[in-house]
Write a protein that holds these residues in place. Structure first.
Motif, PDB file in Angstrom:
ATOM      1  N   PHE A  51      44.573  32.895  23.024  1.00 27.10           N
ATOM      2  CA  PHE A  51      43.196  32.718  22.580  1.00 27.10           C
ATOM      3  C   PHE A  51      42.657  34.039  22.053  1.00 27.10           C
ATOM      4  O   PHE A  51      43.155  35.111  22.410  1.00 27.10           O
ATOM      5  N   PRO A  52      41.626  34.002  21.186  1.00 24.11           N
ATOM      6  CA  PRO A  52      41.067  35.240  20.636  1.00 24.11           C
ATOM      7  C   PRO A  52      40.491  36.098  21.749  1.00 24.11           C
ATOM      8  O   PRO A  52      39.817  35.604  22.655  1.00 24.11           O
ATOM      9  N   MET A  53      40.724  37.413  21.684  1.00 20.98           N
ATOM     10  CA  MET A  53      40.254  38.325  22.707  1.00 20.98           C
ATOM     11  C   MET A  53      39.012  39.061  22.225  1.00 20.98           C
ATOM     12  O   MET A  53      38.817  39.277  21.043  1.00 20.98           O
ATOM     13  N   THR A  54      38.154  39.448  23.171  1.00 21.46           N
ATOM     14  CA  THR A  54      37.000  40.267  22.844  1.00 21.46           C
ATOM     15  C   THR A  54      37.447  41.706  22.645  1.00 21.46           C
ATOM     16  O   THR A  54      38.607  42.039  22.842  1.00 21.46           O
ATOM     17  N   ASP A  55      36.514  42.586  22.296  1.00 24.78           N
ATOM     18  CA  ASP A  55      36.862  43.960  21.948  1.00 24.78           C
ATOM     19  C   ASP A  55      37.639  44.674  23.034  1.00 24.78           C
ATOM     20  O   ASP A  55      38.552  45.439  22.767  1.00 24.78           O
TER      21      ASP A  55
ATOM     22  N   VAL B 139      32.910  35.298  29.708  1.00 22.54           N
ATOM     23  CA  VAL B 139      32.333  34.541  30.811  1.00 22.54           C
ATOM     24  C   VAL B 139      33.410  34.366  31.866  1.00 22.54           C
ATOM     25  O   VAL B 139      34.567  34.072  31.545  1.00 22.54           O
ATOM     26  N   PHE B 140      33.057  34.548  33.127  1.00 22.20           N
ATOM     27  CA  PHE B 140      34.031  34.372  34.194  1.00 22.20           C
ATOM     28  C   PHE B 140      34.137  32.905  34.569  1.00 22.20           C
ATOM     29  O   PHE B 140      33.155  32.161  34.543  1.00 22.20           O
ATOM     30  N   ALA B 141      35.342  32.486  34.937  1.00 24.76           N
ATOM     31  CA  ALA B 141      35.573  31.117  35.384  1.00 24.76           C
ATOM     32  C   ALA B 141      35.122  30.966  36.838  1.00 24.76           C
ATOM     33  O   ALA B 141      34.980  31.954  37.560  1.00 24.76           O
TER      34      ALA B 141
ATOM     35  N   ALA C  15      35.160  44.072  43.973  1.00 25.43           N
ATOM     36  CA  ALA C  15      33.748  44.080  44.354  1.00 25.43           C
ATOM     37  C   ALA C  15      32.882  43.472  43.250  1.00 25.43           C
ATOM     38  O   ALA C  15      31.926  42.718  43.528  1.00 25.43           O
ATOM     39  N   MET C  16      33.209  43.793  41.995  1.00 25.43           N
ATOM     40  CA  MET C  16      32.438  43.257  40.876  1.00 25.43           C
ATOM     41  C   MET C  16      32.548  41.736  40.816  1.00 25.43           C
ATOM     42  O   MET C  16      31.552  41.029  40.615  1.00 25.43           O
ATOM     43  N   LEU C  17      33.763  41.206  40.991  1.00 22.62           N
ATOM     44  CA  LEU C  17      33.952  39.761  40.940  1.00 22.62           C
ATOM     45  C   LEU C  17      33.210  39.064  42.075  1.00 22.62           C
ATOM     46  O   LEU C  17      32.703  37.956  41.905  1.00 22.62           O
ATOM     47  N   CYS C  18      33.148  39.711  43.234  1.00 19.61           N
ATOM     48  CA  CYS C  18      32.415  39.134  44.361  1.00 19.61           C
ATOM     49  C   CYS C  18      30.928  39.006  44.058  1.00 19.61           C
ATOM     50  O   CYS C  18      30.236  38.161  44.639  1.00 19.61           O
ATOM     51  N   GLU C  19      30.426  39.839  43.169  1.00 20.84           N
ATOM     52  CA  GLU C  19      28.998  39.823  42.835  1.00 20.84           C
ATOM     53  C   GLU C  19      28.668  38.902  41.670  1.00 20.84           C
ATOM     54  O   GLU C  19      27.490  38.639  41.404  1.00 20.84           O
ATOM     55  N   GLU C  20      29.704  38.426  40.965  1.00 22.26           N
ATOM     56  CA  GLU C  20      29.471  37.531  39.837  1.00 22.26           C
ATOM     57  C   GLU C  20      29.114  36.134  40.336  1.00 22.26           C
ATOM     58  O   GLU C  20      29.898  35.490  41.024  1.00 22.26           O
ATOM     59  N   LYS C  21      27.925  35.649  39.990  1.00 23.90           N
ATOM     60  CA  LYS C  21      27.433  34.389  40.527  1.00 23.90           C
ATOM     61  C   LYS C  21      28.283  33.197  40.101  1.00 23.90           C
ATOM     62  O   LYS C  21      28.383  32.204  40.826  1.00 23.90           O
ATOM     63  N   GLN C  22      28.902  33.275  38.915  1.00 23.78           N
ATOM     64  CA  GLN C  22      29.676  32.126  38.449  1.00 23.78           C
ATOM     65  C   GLN C  22      31.037  32.027  39.127  1.00 23.78           C
ATOM     66  O   GLN C  22      31.695  30.999  39.046  1.00 23.78           O
ATOM     67  N   VAL C  23      31.487  33.101  39.784  1.00 20.32           N
ATOM     68  CA  VAL C  23      32.778  33.075  40.475  1.00 20.32           C
ATOM     69  C   VAL C  23      32.568  32.516  41.880  1.00 20.32           C
ATOM     70  O   VAL C  23      31.924  33.145  42.721  1.00 20.32           O
ATOM     71  N   LYS C  24      33.123  31.336  42.131  1.00 18.14           N
ATOM     72  CA  LYS C  24      32.969  30.679  43.427  1.00 18.14           C
ATOM     73  C   LYS C  24      34.208  30.824  44.302  1.00 18.14           C
ATOM     74  O   LYS C  24      34.098  30.845  45.532  1.00 18.14           O
ATOM     75  N   ASN C  25      35.377  30.879  43.677  1.00 14.11           N
ATOM     76  CA  ASN C  25      36.638  30.999  44.413  1.00 14.11           C
ATOM     77  C   ASN C  25      37.401  32.215  43.899  1.00 14.11           C
ATOM     78  O   ASN C  25      37.631  32.340  42.695  1.00 14.11           O
ATOM     79  N   LEU C  26      37.795  33.077  44.813  1.00 11.08           N
ATOM     80  CA  LEU C  26      38.492  34.305  44.436  1.00 11.08           C
ATOM     81  C   LEU C  26      39.769  34.411  45.255  1.00 11.08           C
ATOM     82  O   LEU C  26      39.729  34.422  46.497  1.00 11.08           O
ATOM     83  N   ILE C  27      40.893  34.446  44.564  1.00 10.21           N
ATOM     84  CA  ILE C  27      42.211  34.531  45.199  1.00 10.21           C
ATOM     85  C   ILE C  27      42.768  35.911  44.900  1.00 10.21           C
ATOM     86  O   ILE C  27      42.874  36.294  43.729  1.00 10.21           O
ATOM     87  N   VAL C  28      43.123  36.659  45.933  1.00 13.00           N
ATOM     88  CA  VAL C  28      43.374  38.090  45.779  1.00 13.00           C
ATOM     89  C   VAL C  28      44.768  38.458  46.264  1.00 13.00           C
ATOM     90  O   VAL C  28      45.164  38.118  47.390  1.00 13.00           O
ATOM     91  N   VAL C  29      45.516  39.175  45.398  1.00 10.30           N
ATOM     92  CA  VAL C  29      46.812  39.753  45.761  1.00 10.30           C
ATOM     93  C   VAL C  29      46.666  41.260  45.671  1.00 10.30           C
ATOM     94  O   VAL C  29      46.645  41.834  44.583  1.00 10.30           O
ATOM     95  N   ALA C  30      46.533  41.906  46.827  1.00 10.92           N
ATOM     96  CA  ALA C  30      46.287  43.343  46.896  1.00 10.92           C
ATOM     97  C   ALA C  30      47.367  44.011  47.741  1.00 10.92           C
ATOM     98  O   ALA C  30      48.032  43.354  48.562  1.00 10.92           O
ATOM     99  N   ASP C  31      47.533  45.311  47.559  1.00 12.45           N
ATOM    100  CA  ASP C  31      48.460  46.084  48.379  1.00 12.45           C
ATOM    101  C   ASP C  31      47.751  46.406  49.694  1.00 12.45           C
ATOM    102  O   ASP C  31      47.113  47.445  49.844  1.00 12.45           O
TER     103      ASP C  31
END
Length: 204
Positions: free
Chosen positions: A8-12, A18-20, A134-150
């Motif tokens: 899909f076309p990418m932004t700059d 918009v977050f899913a 942290a930013m994604l946790c503050e995004e109101k449109q993000v309801k489910n966050l699946i995280v793979v961290a070290d």
């Protein structure tokens, strides 16, 4: 089964405009390292060559681990990687810029959009990941966050962000159980074994 693949076309800045509602956030260097360790160990254990993992199949598995079900709608996967690395060594598709960034595929789980973000030179990989989380946790449109961290490297900071998050359902995919609140957790190894084509009967 993945019904279609396209770019899909990418932004700059190759960022989503918009977050899913559902986002998979991945420390790509850590994921690749864990996949390599599993390949080496299981090849020795079951006595056959293990091919590179199917990245799209892995995303299906982690979406299910994160509580999503078929027909989940829009899902984004954000891969954060070291700038000196051009590709995942143990998955296909693999190249961050050419293959992953801007890839979209649809299947029974939902519509997946992939983004690949190199770590900026002015910040460490750990800081970049934690700030993104942290930013994604503050995004109101993000309801489910699946995280793979070290988690071995910066897990205490990850669980602190989980504790402070208020309106996001967070699932941590870890190799070992971790303690804390504000999140659920699943074992990362299971989804990786599925993506690598390792069957349970081979381990009997």
């Amino acid at each position: 089964m993945h019904t279609s693949f396209f770019k899909f076309p990418m932004t700059d800045k190759s960022s989503p405009s918009v977050f899913a509602p559902s986002v998979v956030l991945v420390d790509a260097d850590f994921l690749d390292r864990v996949a390599f360790d599993l390949i080496v160990n299981f090849e020795r254990m079951i006595g056959r060559r293990i091919p590179k993992g199917d990245l799209c199949h892995w995303l299906d598995c982690v979406a299910l681990d994160g509580g999503l079900r078929p027909g989940a709608g829009e899902i984004q996967a954000h891969f954060l990687y070291s700038p000196q690395k051009e590709e995942l060594q143990n998955f296909t598709p693999s190249k961050f810029r050419e293959d992953l960034n801007g890839l979209r595929f649809d299947d029974r789980i939902g519509s997946f959009s992939l983004f690949a973000f190199p770590v900026e030179e002015i910040i460490s990989g750990e800081e970049f990941f934690l700030q993104s989380f942290a930013m994604l946790c503050e995004e109101k449109q993000v309801k489910n966050l699946i995280v793979v961290a070290d988690m071995d490297a910066y897990g205490d900071k990850v669980t602190k962000i989980c504790r402070d998050a208020k309106d996001t359902d967070i699932t941590l995919l870890t190799m070992q159980p971790v303690t804390g609140r504000g999140f659920s957790q699943e074992i990362l190894g299971y989804s990786l074994m599925s993506a690598l084509g390792i069957k349970s009967e081979e381990l009997a």
